[in-house]
Motif scaffolding. Structure first.
Motif, short mmCIF file in Angstrom:
data_model
loop_
_atom_site.label_atom_id
_atom_site.label_comp_id
_atom_site.label_asym_id
_atom_site.label_seq_id
_atom_site.Cartn_x
_atom_site.Cartn_y
_atom_site.Cartn_z
N SER A 174 82.65 -29.10 128.67
CA SER A 174 81.68 -30.15 128.36
C SER A 174 82.14 -31.45 129.01
CB SER A 174 81.62 -30.27 126.84
OG SER A 174 80.99 -31.46 126.48
N THR A 204 83.45 -32.28 120.95
CA THR A 204 82.48 -31.18 121.10
C THR A 204 83.08 -29.84 120.65
OG1 THR A 204 83.18 -30.75 123.37
CG2 THR A 204 81.34 -32.27 123.08
N GLY A 209 77.40 -32.88 123.82
CA GLY A 209 77.52 -33.38 122.46
C GLY A 209 77.07 -34.82 122.43
#
Ligand code: DAH
Length: 341
Positions: free
Chosen positions: A198, A182, A136
């Motif tokens: 992530s 994210t 992200g």
């Protein structure tokens, strides 16, 4: 004809040529002497050509004389040629000599930073579970960083994380304070069920000290599926800890508060043989409001999520006592951990 085959002229030419051979320094000099006397224009070549046209008895004498001259010249020429070539070879070798003992500039091999090592290890772990790896933006819209994660506009929870706001204010952009930003992106862009992790940089206006840094890394885990429970969360965390620390790890969840989870937990880990619980991060069951932000049917799906500080794991895993060491970028520091990747 006698004018061409002139014994005394040839004698003095021989003498001269031998002196020139003696004075030659290079093979080029020598070749020049050779062509001066025996080349097509050379005195000996013309003499040799003229022998055939001499009177018979002169011819014999001239032939023998020429033979002696040539023999003497050739002997001196070959001897000198060997010397000159040997000298030239020696000079060539000297000029091409490589001194193997000379010290040289060493370029040390680079090595991966411990944060990168931990990041890669975690990514490998999640891939081994079949999870996807997400990503992200670091400059994030406040909606993903706060609103979608159930932080009400003026709720003090926003101040829990000291945020860097981007100018102009109306842009509503922040440097993301957490990789939880994210979560909603992932839920919006991927089909369900969703299992994703992530890892990336996050930013908070903290001062650098032994335990904090204004820029650090987090790993965000998110699973959304039918029927997920806290037991699933705990199972994944225990597997993660055991894999990271190469020891059986227990995980303990303590009640806590995060706007985006309900219930919310602080998680601690206990490694086999250590006897000490250490704090690892936050976790919880994804709050229905967060699922709703992403358009997920919260009657059908439940989710769990967790956030772990990568620097914290690196410090525990490698026995690093001070955050300064992690951020100062001294290559000699990273070099100590340069194994296994
Ligand atoms: N984002 C939280 C923080 O930075 C950590 C966190 C807590 C992440 C709970 C989560 C979670 O996914 O469920 O402090």
């Amino acid at each position: 004809m006698n004018a061409v085959f002139n014994l005394s002229a040839l004698s003095s030419s021989l003498k001269e040529s031998l002196e020139e051979i003696g004075g030659a320094k290079t093979s080029q000099d020598l070749e020049a002497v050779h062509s001066k006397y025996f080349g097509s224009q050379g005195i000996f070549s013309s003499a040799s050509k003229s022998i055939g046209s001499l009177d018979k008895e002169k011819r014999k004498e001239a032939g023998e004389f020429f033979g002696r001259c040539k023999k003497e010249f050739d002997a001196a020429f070959l001897k000198k040629k060997e010397e000159v070539e040997a000298e030239e070879e020696r000079e060539k070798l000297l000029s091409e000599r490589v001194d193997m003992t000379l010290p040289f500039t060493r370029f040390p091999m680079g090595s991966l930073h411990p944060v990168t090592l931990v990041q890669r290890e975690m990514e490998r772990f999640f891939m081994s579970l079949g999870w996807s790896l997400g990503d992200g933006p670091e400059v994030e819209h406040a909606w993903y960083n706060f609103d979608a994660l159930n932080f009400p506009p003026d709720h003090p929870a926003r101040q829990m994380q000291d945020t860097f706001y981007m100018a102009p204010e109306e842009s509503n952009l922040v440097l993301r304070t957490q990789t939880s930003s994210t979560q909603v992106r992932e839920m919006i862009s991927s089909p369900l069920p969703l299992y994703t992790a992530s890892i990336g940089r996050v930013f908070r206006s903290d001062t650098l000290d032994a335990f904090h840094s204004p820029v650090f890394h987090q790993c965000e885990g998110l699973a959304v599926d039918e029927g997920l429970s806290v037991a699933d969360l705990k199972g994944v965390l225990e597997a993660l800890v055991s894999s990271l620390f190469k020891k059986k790890g227990d995980v303990r969840l303590r009640p806590s508060y995060f706007p985006f989870t309900e219930p919310s937990f602080e998680m601690d880990m206990l490694l086999e043989g250590s006897g000490k619980w250490v704090e690892l991060g936050g976790a919880g069951m994804v709050h229905p409001n967060v699922l709703k932000s992403a358009g997920v049917d919260c009657e059908k799906y439940t989710g769990f999520a967790f956030g772990i500080g990568i620097e914290r794991v690196a410090m525990l895993k490698y026995g690093i006592a001070d955050m300064h060491d992690l951020v100062e970028g001294d290559a000699r520091f990273s070099h100590q951990f340069a194994m296994g990747d």
